[in-house]
Motif scaffolding. Structure first.
Motif, PDB file in Angstrom:
ATOM      1  N   ASP A  89       0.833  -1.200   0.000  1.00 17.64           N
ATOM      2  CA  ASP A  89       0.000   0.000   0.000  1.00 17.64           C
ATOM      3  C   ASP A  89       0.873   1.258   0.000  1.00 17.64           C
ATOM      4  OD1 ASP A  89      -1.378  -2.227   1.024  1.00 17.64           O
ATOM      5  OD2 ASP A  89      -2.867  -0.971   1.975  1.00 17.64           O
ATOM      6  N   ASN A  90       0.388   2.275  -0.693  1.00 18.86           N
ATOM      7  CA  ASN A  90       0.916   3.629  -0.540  1.00 18.86           C
ATOM      8  C   ASN A  90      -0.277   4.566  -0.609  1.00 18.86           C
ATOM      9  OD1 ASN A  90       2.029   6.146  -0.615  1.00 18.86           O
ATOM     10  ND2 ASN A  90       3.526   5.705  -2.211  1.00 18.86           N
ATOM     11  N   PRO A  91      -0.899   4.845   0.543  1.00 17.85           N
ATOM     12  CA  PRO A  91      -2.165   5.582   0.551  1.00 17.85           C
ATOM     13  C   PRO A  91      -2.044   7.053   0.165  1.00 17.85           C
ATOM     14  CG  PRO A  91      -1.388   5.221   2.790  1.00 17.85           C
ATOM     15  CD  PRO A  91      -0.485   4.428   1.889  1.00 17.85           C
ATOM     16  N   VAL A  92      -0.827   7.565  -0.013  1.00 16.62           N
ATOM     17  CA  VAL A  92      -0.670   8.975  -0.402  1.00 16.62           C
ATOM     18  C   VAL A  92      -0.096   9.119  -1.804  1.00 16.62           C
ATOM     19  CG1 VAL A  92      -0.453   9.738   1.970  1.00 16.62           C
ATOM     20  CG2 VAL A  92       1.618   9.174   0.693  1.00 16.62           C
ATOM     21  N   GLN A  93       0.232   7.988  -2.440  1.00 15.55           N
ATOM     22  CA  GLN A  93       0.826   7.997  -3.779  1.00 15.55           C
ATOM     23  C   GLN A  93       2.072   8.894  -3.813  1.00 15.55           C
ATOM     24  OE1 GLN A  93      -0.188   5.770  -5.986  1.00 15.55           O
ATOM     25  NE2 GLN A  93      -1.660   5.109  -4.443  1.00 15.55           N
ATOM     26  N   GLU A  94       2.084   9.908  -4.642  1.00 11.43           N
ATOM     27  CA  GLU A  94       3.290  10.741  -4.760  1.00 11.43           C
ATOM     28  C   GLU A  94       3.235  12.013  -3.919  1.00 11.43           C
ATOM     29  OE1 GLU A  94       5.911   9.556  -6.402  1.00 11.43           O
ATOM     30  OE2 GLU A  94       4.648   7.793  -6.724  1.00 11.43           O
ATOM     31  N   ALA A 150      -5.486  11.945   4.229  1.00  6.15           N
ATOM     32  CA  ALA A 150      -5.262  10.996   3.139  1.00  6.15           C
ATOM     33  C   ALA A 150      -5.628   9.568   3.543  1.00  6.15           C
ATOM     34  CB  ALA A 150      -3.805  11.049   2.693  1.00  6.15           C
ATOM     35  N   PHE A 151      -5.488   9.246   4.811  1.00  6.48           N
ATOM     36  CA  PHE A 151      -5.856   7.931   5.335  1.00  6.48           C
ATOM     37  C   PHE A 151      -5.997   8.040   6.844  1.00  6.48           C
ATOM     38  CE2 PHE A 151      -1.230   8.044   5.242  1.00  6.48           C
ATOM     39  CZ  PHE A 151      -0.819   7.407   6.407  1.00  6.48           C
ATOM     40  N   ALA A 152      -6.377   6.932   7.485  1.00  2.56           N
ATOM     41  CA  ALA A 152      -6.626   6.934   8.928  1.00  2.56           C
ATOM     42  C   ALA A 152      -5.828   5.829   9.611  1.00  2.56           C
ATOM     43  CB  ALA A 152      -8.115   6.753   9.214  1.00  2.56           C
ATOM     44  N   ILE A 153      -5.481   6.060  10.872  1.00  2.00           N
ATOM     45  CA  ILE A 153      -4.825   5.056  11.709  1.00  2.00           C
ATOM     46  C   ILE A 153      -5.622   4.920  12.995  1.00  2.00           C
ATOM     47  CG2 ILE A 153      -2.779   4.508  13.080  1.00  2.00           C
ATOM     48  CD1 ILE A 153      -1.091   5.941  10.976  1.00  2.00           C
ATOM     49  N   ALA A 154      -5.985   3.678  13.349  1.00  2.81           N
ATOM     50  CA  ALA A 154      -6.698   3.381  14.594  1.00  2.81           C
ATOM     51  C   ALA A 154      -5.743   2.664  15.540  1.00  2.81           C
ATOM     52  CB  ALA A 154      -7.924   2.518  14.314  1.00  2.81           C
ATOM     53  N   VAL A 171     -15.587   1.862   9.998  1.00  5.36           N
ATOM     54  CA  VAL A 171     -14.435   2.059   9.098  1.00  5.36           C
ATOM     55  C   VAL A 171     -14.816   1.867   7.632  1.00  5.36           C
ATOM     56  CG1 VAL A 171     -12.674   1.563  10.827  1.00  5.36           C
ATOM     57  CG2 VAL A 171     -13.603  -0.311   9.475  1.00  5.36           C
ATOM     58  N   GLN A 172     -15.846   1.069   7.370  1.00  3.86           N
ATOM     59  CA  GLN A 172     -16.308   0.940   5.990  1.00  3.86           C
ATOM     60  C   GLN A 172     -16.951   2.235   5.511  1.00  3.86           C
ATOM     61  OE1 GLN A 172     -18.734  -2.610   5.869  1.00  3.86           O
ATOM     62  NE2 GLN A 172     -16.972  -3.958   6.169  1.00  3.86           N
ATOM     63  N   THR A 173     -17.628   2.941   6.418  1.00  6.24           N
ATOM     64  CA  THR A 173     -18.167   4.260   6.073  1.00  6.24           C
ATOM     65  C   THR A 173     -17.035   5.229   5.789  1.00  6.24           C
ATOM     66  OG1 THR A 173     -20.159   3.924   7.408  1.00  6.24           O
ATOM     67  CG2 THR A 173     -19.584   6.196   6.875  1.00  6.24           C
ATOM     68  N   LEU A 174     -15.984   5.184   6.614  1.00  5.94           N
ATOM     69  CA  LEU A 174     -14.827   6.046   6.370  1.00  5.94           C
ATOM     70  C   LEU A 174     -14.218   5.769   4.998  1.00  5.94           C
ATOM     71  CD1 LEU A 174     -12.905   6.069   9.792  1.00  5.94           C
ATOM     72  CD2 LEU A 174     -14.330   7.884   8.818  1.00  5.94           C
ATOM     73  N   GLU A 175     -14.159   4.499   4.624  1.00  4.70           N
ATOM     74  CA  GLU A 175     -13.539   4.158   3.348  1.00  4.70           C
ATOM     75  C   GLU A 175     -14.465   4.426   2.166  1.00  4.70           C
ATOM     76  OE1 GLU A 175     -10.869   0.686   1.224  1.00  4.70           O
ATOM     77  OE2 GLU A 175     -11.618   0.379   3.261  1.00  4.70           O
ATOM     78  N   ASN A 176     -15.719   3.990   2.272  1.00  8.23           N
ATOM     79  CA  ASN A 176     -16.629   4.069   1.128  1.00  8.23           C
ATOM     80  C   ASN A 176     -17.173   5.480   0.890  1.00  8.23           C
ATOM     81  OD1 ASN A 176     -16.305   1.311   0.802  1.00  8.23           O
ATOM     82  ND2 ASN A 176     -18.107   0.816   2.034  1.00  8.23           N
ATOM     83  N   LYS A 198      -8.952   5.003   4.012  1.00  9.22           N
ATOM     84  CA  LYS A 198      -8.611   3.647   4.417  1.00  9.22           C
ATOM     85  C   LYS A 198      -8.039   3.692   5.832  1.00  9.22           C
ATOM     86  CE  LYS A 198      -6.553  -0.475   2.451  1.00  9.22           C
ATOM     87  NZ  LYS A 198      -5.910  -0.999   1.228  1.00  9.22           N
ATOM     88  N   THR A 199      -8.424   2.716   6.671  1.00 10.80           N
ATOM     89  CA  THR A 199      -7.978   2.690   8.057  1.00 10.80           C
ATOM     90  C   THR A 199      -6.992   1.553   8.283  1.00 10.80           C
ATOM     91  OG1 THR A 199     -10.098   3.609   8.824  1.00 10.80           O
ATOM     92  CG2 THR A 199      -8.701   2.539  10.471  1.00 10.80           C
ATOM     93  N   TYR A 200      -5.836   1.893   8.858  1.00 14.12           N
ATOM     94  CA  TYR A 200      -4.821   0.914   9.247  1.00 14.12           C
ATOM     95  C   TYR A 200      -4.941   0.695  10.754  1.00 14.12           C
ATOM     96  CZ  TYR A 200      -3.007   1.708   4.605  1.00 14.12           C
ATOM     97  OH  TYR A 200      -2.894   1.792   3.233  1.00 14.12           O
ATOM     98  N   ASN A 201      -5.113  -0.563  11.137  1.00 14.01           N
ATOM     99  CA  ASN A 201      -5.502  -0.879  12.511  1.00 14.01           C
ATOM    100  C   ASN A 201      -4.371  -1.450  13.362  1.00 14.01           C
ATOM    101  OD1 ASN A 201      -8.566  -0.481  12.396  1.00 14.01           O
ATOM    102  ND2 ASN A 201      -8.223  -1.838  10.656  1.00 14.01           N
ATOM    103  N   ILE A 202      -4.410  -1.093  14.638  1.00  8.81           N
ATOM    104  CA  ILE A 202      -3.521  -1.638  15.671  1.00  8.81           C
ATOM    105  C   ILE A 202      -4.402  -2.431  16.649  1.00  8.81           C
ATOM    106  CG2 ILE A 202      -2.261  -0.953  17.756  1.00  8.81           C
ATOM    107  CD1 ILE A 202      -0.443  -0.698  15.543  1.00  8.81           C
ATOM    108  N   ILE A 203      -3.890  -3.544  17.153  1.00  7.20           N
ATOM    109  CA  ILE A 203      -4.635  -4.328  18.132  1.00  7.20           C
ATOM    110  C   ILE A 203      -4.383  -3.784  19.540  1.00  7.20           C
ATOM    111  CG2 ILE A 203      -2.814  -6.076  18.444  1.00  7.20           C
ATOM    112  CD1 ILE A 203      -5.128  -8.163  18.604  1.00  7.20           C
TER     113      ILE A 203
END
Length: 285
Positions: A50-55, A96-100, A120-125, A130-135
């Motif tokens: 993944d590269n959620p910010v591209q360039e 540009a993206f989200a981190i949980a 998180v599907q609402t955030l994405e759709n 897109k959300t990157y998750n931590i446990i």
């Protein structure tokens, strides 16, 4: 008789204290029966393409922690977050993206993970985030690892991805420790990576009270020394529920306020061209 009564009172107090403060401790010690962190991370770090910010070299990242979906105390203020995103949607401030940062659920039940997934599907759709998750430790309760792994992207708890000039590392500290396997794999990976780094962990390295951070002093010292040497810019953490900024020499740690309890989140402002990061706190109240 009096001594027996005092002993019983002390035992009851200890049990009550532990139950009501379980969020402060790694669930390796309470309510947890699943795979250990060494089992969860034995295959090493997963590299995402993944590269959620591209360039892009300048962008924002939405940071939230401790949503505790399913909590009987309070519901997450997701509608307020949606309203906030609607207001800034056409501006340069839009993330540009989200981190949980963990404790996505309160008791790690299937129903709670389904509720979190709706969010998180609402955030994405709807919001293209897109959300990157931590446990987190609450996500590990009652063998919740299987639920977390099945429901939360990227379905592994120890991973990284790279943008043009930065690397993002996501650690598994969900049961209050980083573990020998993960620490060794992390050292090998991070030492061959020359890029500036953002590191994400549920448990902080350090807080103003020892109850809320990684309890193993060896692990903490090893991580702080590693991050100081290997161009880490910031460590993002949750778990504490309170906001706290800690200067650790060559980098700083930002502990995020609980999204659900205090209706707050963070925005990480990243300038890859100049290798700079800045953390901004946002209050939804």
């Amino acid at each position: 008789m009096k001594n027996k009564k005092n002993t019983l009172i002390n035992i009851i107090f200890l049990i009550t204290f532990t139950l009501f403060n379980s969020c402060k401790y790694g669930s390796d010690n309470l309510f947890y029966t699943g795979a250990s962190v060494n089992e969860r991370t034995k295959i090493g770090i997963t590299f995402l393409e993944d590269n959620p910010v591209q360039e892009k070299l300048k962008y924002n990242v939405l940071i939230f922690s401790d949503t505790h979906f399913g909590s009987k105390r309070k519901n997450p203020p997701y509608q307020k977050l949606y309203d906030y995103l609607d207001k800034i949607k056409e501006t340069s401030d839009y993330p540009a993206f989200a981190i949980a940062l963990g404790d996505l659920t309160d008791t790690a039940s299937t129903e709670e993970f389904e509720q979190y997934n709706d969010f998180v599907q609402t955030l994405e759709n709807k919001y293209n985030l897109k959300t990157y998750n931590i446990i987190g430790n609450h996500d590990c309760y009652l063998s919740g690892w299987d639920n977390w792994k099945n429901n939360c992207y990227p379905h592994t708890s120890f991973y990284k991805f790279e943008t043009s000039n930065f690397s993002y590392y996501f650690l598994d500290t969900g049961t209050g420790t980083i573990g020998k396997n993960q620490l060794n794999h992390l050292k090998k990976e991070i030492q061959k990576d020359s890029k500036p780094k953002v590191v994400c962990s549920h448990y902080p390295l350090y807080t103003s009270t020892v109850l809320f951070c990684l309890s193993d002093t060896y692990e903490r010292n090893e991580l702080i020394a590693l991050f100081q040497k290997e161009n880490v810019k910031i460590v993002l953490s949750g778990h504490f529920h309170e906001s706290e900024t800690v200067d650790l020499g060559t980098f700083y740690q930002e502990t995020n306020t609980s999204f659900t309890e205090y209706e707050k989140f963070g925005i990480l402002k990243v300038d890859e061209k100049n290798s700079k990061v800045e953390f901004e706190k946002v209050d939804l109240k």
